[in-house]
Scaffold this active site. Structure first.
Site, PDB file in Angstrom:
ATOM      1  CE  LYS A  87      -3.917  -0.044   2.678  1.00  0.00           C
ATOM      2  NZ  LYS A  87      -4.196   0.103   4.103  1.00  0.00           N
TER       3      LYS A  87
HETATM    4  O1  G3P Z   1      -8.050   1.322   5.430  1.00  0.00           O
HETATM    5  C1  G3P Z   1      -7.552   2.300   5.447  1.00  0.00           C
HETATM    6  C2  G3P Z   1      -8.278   2.778   6.561  1.00  0.00           C
HETATM    7  O2  G3P Z   1      -7.468   1.903   7.963  1.00  0.00           O
HETATM    8  C3  G3P Z   1      -8.881   4.370   7.366  1.00  0.00           C
HETATM    9  O3  G3P Z   1      -9.529   4.130   7.924  1.00  0.00           O
HETATM   10  O4  G3P Z   1     -10.822   4.763   9.923  1.00  0.00           O
HETATM   11  O5  G3P Z   1      -8.799   5.380   9.755  1.00  0.00           O
HETATM   12  O6  G3P Z   1     -10.627   6.286   8.225  1.00  0.00           O
HETATM   13  P1  G3P Z   1     -10.168   5.301   9.349  1.00  0.00           P
END
Ligand code: G3P
Length: 228
Positions: A87
């Site tokens: 990633k």
């Molecule tokens: O995969 C990306 C994700 O983990 C971001 O999520 O909840 O930190 O916005 P969040």
């Protein structure tokens, strides 16, 4: 649409793989840090052991220059093997790294995507997946689902092969609406799997089935009756 697990928690991954039809795991440095372990190597190696070689494992680089990103991608791929994707956050160096990784046969997911054009440029750099962040867009009074809708339609019109792996979800509605856009995959945290599956009416229905069965068959099961 495929479902992936957005966590590095070993117990949660085991549980999700046992019960839900998941096709992979995604992590990022924030997710890894939540495990409060300094043994990154052991975390990602154990995840691969649990999910096996066929499920996708997307692990994020912590480097910011292209050569270093490639070096990390190669090192992680050598450690975890199987269907691996590095990633890479979308930056100029990230795009350069994307092309370098693809030249070495390493799968790439361009992440932290907030706009349609970031997604298209990542696709042109050869990314296998782009990961738009739904909830973080919603949080700034933008519209995560709309961004995904336009990426889906733009990829279709331009015959782009890159897949859309939507990320950053906080509720069932966001997941459902993204599914309706025709996105290829979502990555969600383990709690959200439970929320997607749970409905109280399902449990009312199961209670009724049990009660009705018992009125005729008492505590006998189907296996008792079939003599198995
Ligand atoms: O995969 C990306 C994700 O983990 C971001 O999520 O909840 O930190 O916005 P969040």
């Amino acid at each position: 649409m495929q479902y992936l697990i957005d966590t590095a928690n070993i117990e949660s991954i085991k549980k999700c793989c046992e019960f839900y039809p998941v096709t992979g795991v995604t992590t990022n440095p924030t997710i890894i840090s939540k495990e409060h372990s300094s043994d990154f190597k052991n975390i990602i190696y154990t995840i691969r052991e649990i999910i096996g070689p066929d499920k996708m494992l997307h692990v994020q680089t912590t480097a910011s220059d292209a050569k270093q990103i490639l070096a990390e991608a190669e090192a992680i791929r050598n450690l975890v093997g199987g269907r691996f994707f590095i990633k890479i956050p979308i930056t100029a160096e990230g795009l350069k790294a994307c092309a370098l990784c693809k030249d070495k046969g390493i799968g790439v997911t361009m992440t932290a995507i907030f706009t349609q054009q970031q997604a298209l440029i990542a696709a042109n750099a050869g990314a296998d997946f782009v990961a738009p962040y739904i909830n973080r867009l919603d949080n700034i009074v933008s519209d995560g689902v709309h961004v995904v809708e336009e990426i889906v339609s733009m990829f279709k019109k331009n015959e782009v092969k890159t897949k859309i792996l939507a990320a950053s979800f906080k509720n069932v509605e966001q997941v459902h609406k993204v599914a309706m856009t025709g996105a290829d995959a979502v990555t969600i945290n383990p709690d959200l799997f439970e929320m997607l599956v749970y409905h109280p009416l399902t449990y009312y229905a199961i209670d009724d089935f049990c009660k009705d069965w018992e009125t005729i068959y008492g505590d006998k099961t189907i296996l008792d009756i079939l003599g198995k």
